[in-house]
Each structure stands twice: as structure tokens, then as C-alpha cells.
Design a protein around this motif. Structure first.
Motif, PDB file in Angstrom:
ATOM      1  N   ILE A 131       0.705  -1.232   0.206  1.00 33.45           N
ATOM      2  CA  ILE A 131      -0.226   0.038  -0.013  1.00 33.45           C
ATOM      3  C   ILE A 131       0.899   1.189  -0.003  1.00 33.45           C
ATOM      4  O   ILE A 131       1.648   1.528   0.756  1.00 33.45           O
ATOM      5  CB  ILE A 131      -1.057   0.081   1.098  1.00 33.45           C
ATOM      6  N   HIS A 132       0.677   2.091  -0.828  1.00 38.73           N
ATOM      7  CA  HIS A 132       1.482   3.449  -1.035  1.00 38.73           C
ATOM      8  C   HIS A 132       2.974   3.162  -1.239  1.00 38.73           C
ATOM      9  O   HIS A 132       3.696   3.858  -0.436  1.00 38.73           O
ATOM     10  CB  HIS A 132       1.030   4.351   0.149  1.00 38.73           C
ATOM     11  N   LEU A 158      -0.413   3.758   8.618  1.00 40.92           N
ATOM     12  CA  LEU A 158      -1.094   4.508   7.200  1.00 40.92           C
ATOM     13  C   LEU A 158      -2.439   5.091   7.607  1.00 40.92           C
ATOM     14  O   LEU A 158      -3.302   4.195   8.341  1.00 40.92           O
ATOM     15  CB  LEU A 158      -1.044   3.611   6.216  1.00 40.92           C
ATOM     16  N   LEU A 162      -5.744   7.399   3.179  1.00 44.72           N
ATOM     17  CA  LEU A 162      -4.618   7.253   2.388  1.00 44.72           C
ATOM     18  C   LEU A 162      -5.059   5.978   1.654  1.00 44.72           C
ATOM     19  O   LEU A 162      -4.525   5.702   0.454  1.00 44.72           O
ATOM     20  CB  LEU A 162      -3.317   7.538   2.826  1.00 44.72           C
ATOM     21  N   ILE A 163      -5.143   4.959   2.431  1.00 42.84           N
ATOM     22  CA  ILE A 163      -5.295   3.604   2.070  1.00 42.84           C
ATOM     23  C   ILE A 163      -6.602   3.488   1.107  1.00 42.84           C
ATOM     24  O   ILE A 163      -6.303   2.793  -0.155  1.00 42.84           O
ATOM     25  CB  ILE A 163      -5.550   2.653   3.089  1.00 42.84           C
ATOM     26  N   ASP A 166      -5.307   5.110  -2.551  1.00 41.10           N
ATOM     27  CA  ASP A 166      -4.353   4.389  -3.210  1.00 41.10           C
ATOM     28  C   ASP A 166      -4.672   3.198  -3.540  1.00 41.10           C
ATOM     29  O   ASP A 166      -5.858   2.518  -3.176  1.00 41.10           O
ATOM     30  CB  ASP A 166      -3.146   4.464  -2.461  1.00 41.10           C
ATOM     31  N   SER A 167      -3.977   2.258  -4.449  1.00 39.85           N
ATOM     32  CA  SER A 167      -4.097   1.210  -5.017  1.00 39.85           C
ATOM     33  C   SER A 167      -3.583   0.301  -3.843  1.00 39.85           C
ATOM     34  O   SER A 167      -2.685   0.411  -3.152  1.00 39.85           O
ATOM     35  CB  SER A 167      -3.171   0.959  -6.280  1.00 39.85           C
TER      36      SER A 167
END
Length: 290
Positions: A131-132, A158, A162-163, A166-167
């Protein structure tokens, strides 16, 4: 000298102090006992959810949300016991909630993202995820944050917002994982011979699974080399070790067989001019050099 308070006024002050003291003691007792009871209820709810078919990550998240809600109810009860009018208290809480909501909009988005992570379940506690740009094992999913344990034993925290923005790459859903190497050989080298050397290495390693079968393909005719794609499947736990071992063994086998692994190169041509060449003739060459 006369007392500035009459006996009746003095008794009123004593009664008021006694009443406030009793309310304060009662509020403290309620707060202390209530926190114990809320903790016990949250633990019992967590154990009950763990015995059901609910996924452990969702069970833990729901237990923590329930504990937070009970704590808010307890604080309201303590405030009411202290004698604060609930109507005024709710009005103040409403105004304060609006201000706090605007100030903590990012935190609220983390809460909403946490609910989405639990509901959609793109990963669970114990899964290996990327993640990120961070890869690690999921340790827990909180209301605001998710914590990963990296391969170097570092803790990475995190924000949930943000998770979800994002992919997410989950490396755990299957028990196996594909190893893919891209190596280049020279244009003068024999592709079939290079493929046979690599296949011998792949089939001799017991960690490499037979299904799907490993293969060696020509990926690209690049500028400086012929790109070979080497693919095989291994257990999740063996992925990194097998990838490193294959890279080293293939390099040594190619060296022993005389198969080159080219690196990008560029030919540079330098032209010199005789000093007797007229300046007018050298001018176009100088202009092209610049």
C-alpha cells in the motif's frame, strides 16, 4: 464583631456544598464503575463476535466502535448527574460537534475509510499487502489508522483515508505467488540453449511448483539484447528467497556457458580536422558541434 452570614444563609451554603459534593462523588463513582463495565462489555462483545462467522478484522473493528459509543453515553450520563441541563448540553455539543467536524474533517474521512475497509475487506489482519509503496503484514485495522509490520520489522502506520485513495496489492489471497525475471542475452547467443539452461535450473529446484509449469519466453527484441521472460510459481513464503537464488544461479550458469548478458552501450565517433583546413570549411562543423 457580627458574622456577615446569618444562620439560615450559612445552612443554605452547607446544604449546597453537601449537594455538590455528593453529586461530584456520585459522578466519579459512576465514571470509574462505568469505564470498568464498558471495558467488560466490549471484551465480551469481542469474544462473542469472534465465535461467530464474522471475519476477525470486522469483529475487532465493531467491538471498538461499540466501546467508543458506550463511552460517549457514559460521559453524557456523568454530565447529567452533575446537574448540567441536558437541553443546554445538547445545544453546546451540537455547536461544538459542528466546529470539531469542520476542524477534523480529515479524521472523519479516516473513520469513513475505516468502515469501508471493514465492509469491503480488500485485506485482513495477517495478509501481506503493498500500500502506497509500503509492503508488510497487516497487524490491525483501527478506526483511524491501519498498521503494517514490514519485512525489516519496522512498524508502518497509514491513515485509512490514504489507503482507500491509493491502490492496494494483496499478496496473500492465494497460497502461491509468481516469480518473474526479465534477463537479456546477446543477439549472437543461442536462444534455445539459454532456455534449456534456465529450464534445467527451474526444474531442479524443489521449491518451484510444477503447476502452473515454469516457462521461458522471448519478451522483447530490445536495442542491446534479447529480453527473456522467466516465470515460475512458488509458495508465498519462498518467493523472495527463490527470486534471489534464481537470479544468482542463472547468472553463473550463463557465464559458464559463454552466454552474455549485455548492458546498454553507445558508440561515440570522434572526428578530427587538419589544422590546414580553411576556417570557412571548419565553420559548419563547429556549428553542428554546438
Amino acid at each position: 464583631m457580627h458574622d456577615w452570614l446569618t444562620l439560615a444563609e450559612r445552612n443554605d451554603w452547607i446544604d449546597l456544598a453537601a449537594g455538590v459534593g455528593m453529586r461530584l462523588v456520585g459522578a466519579l463513582v459512576l465514571l470509574f464503575a462505568g469505564m470498568k463495565i464498558v471495558g467488560w462489555i466490549a471484551d465480551a462483545a469481542g469474544r462473542a463476535l469472534a465465535r461467530t462467522r464474522i471475519e476477525p478484522t470486522a469483529a475487532l473493528f465493531l467491538a471498538r466502535v461499540a466501546q467508543t459509543g458506550l463511552q460517549i453515553v457514559l460521559l453524557l450520563a456523568v454530565v447529567q448527574l452533575l446537574g448540567v441541563p441536558m437541553t443546554s448540553m445538547l445545544a453546546v455539543l451540537g455547536a461544538a460537534g459542528l466546529a470539531i467536524g469542520l476542524a477534523l474533517k480529515d479524521s472523519l474521512s479516516n473513520i469513513a475509510s475505516g468502515v469501508m475497509l471493514v465492509a469491503l475487506r480488500p485485506f485482513r489482519v495477517g495478509d501481506i499487502v503493498t500500500i502506497h509503496g509500503v509492503t508488510g503484514s497487516v497487524e490491525f485495522i483501527n478506526i483511524f489508522q491501519t498498521r503494517l509490520r514490514g519485512a525489516d520489522n519496522q512498524t508502518v502506520t497509514l491513515p485509512n483515508a490514504l489507503i482507500t485513495a491509493d491502490s492496494i496489492v494483496n499478496l496473500t489471497p492465494d497460497t502461491r505467488r509468481r516469480v518473474e525475471l526479465v534477463l537479456g542475452i546477446g543477439y549472437d547467443d543461442d536462444i534455445d540453449r539459454a532456455r534449456a539452461i534456465v529450464m534445467e535450473i527451474l526444474t531442479s529446484d524443489p521449491r518451484i511448483l510444477g503447476e502452473p509449469a515454469p516457462d521461458v519466453l522471448v519478451y522483447e527484441l530490445a536495442d542491446s539484447s534479447v529480453k527473456l521472460g522467466i516465470r515460475c510459481h512458488v509458495a508465498n513464503a519462498d518467493w523472495f528467497a527463490v527470486k534471489c537464488d534464481l537470479t544468482e544461479r542463472i547468472k553463473k550458469a550463463f557465464d559458464a556457458a559463454g552466454i552474455t548478458i549485455p548492458y546498454p552501450q553507445r558508440d561515440t565517433h570522434v572526428y578530427t580536422h587538419d589544422a590546414r583546413t580553411p576556417a570557412a570549411a571548419r565553420a559548419p562543423e563547429a556549428a553542428r558541434a554546438h
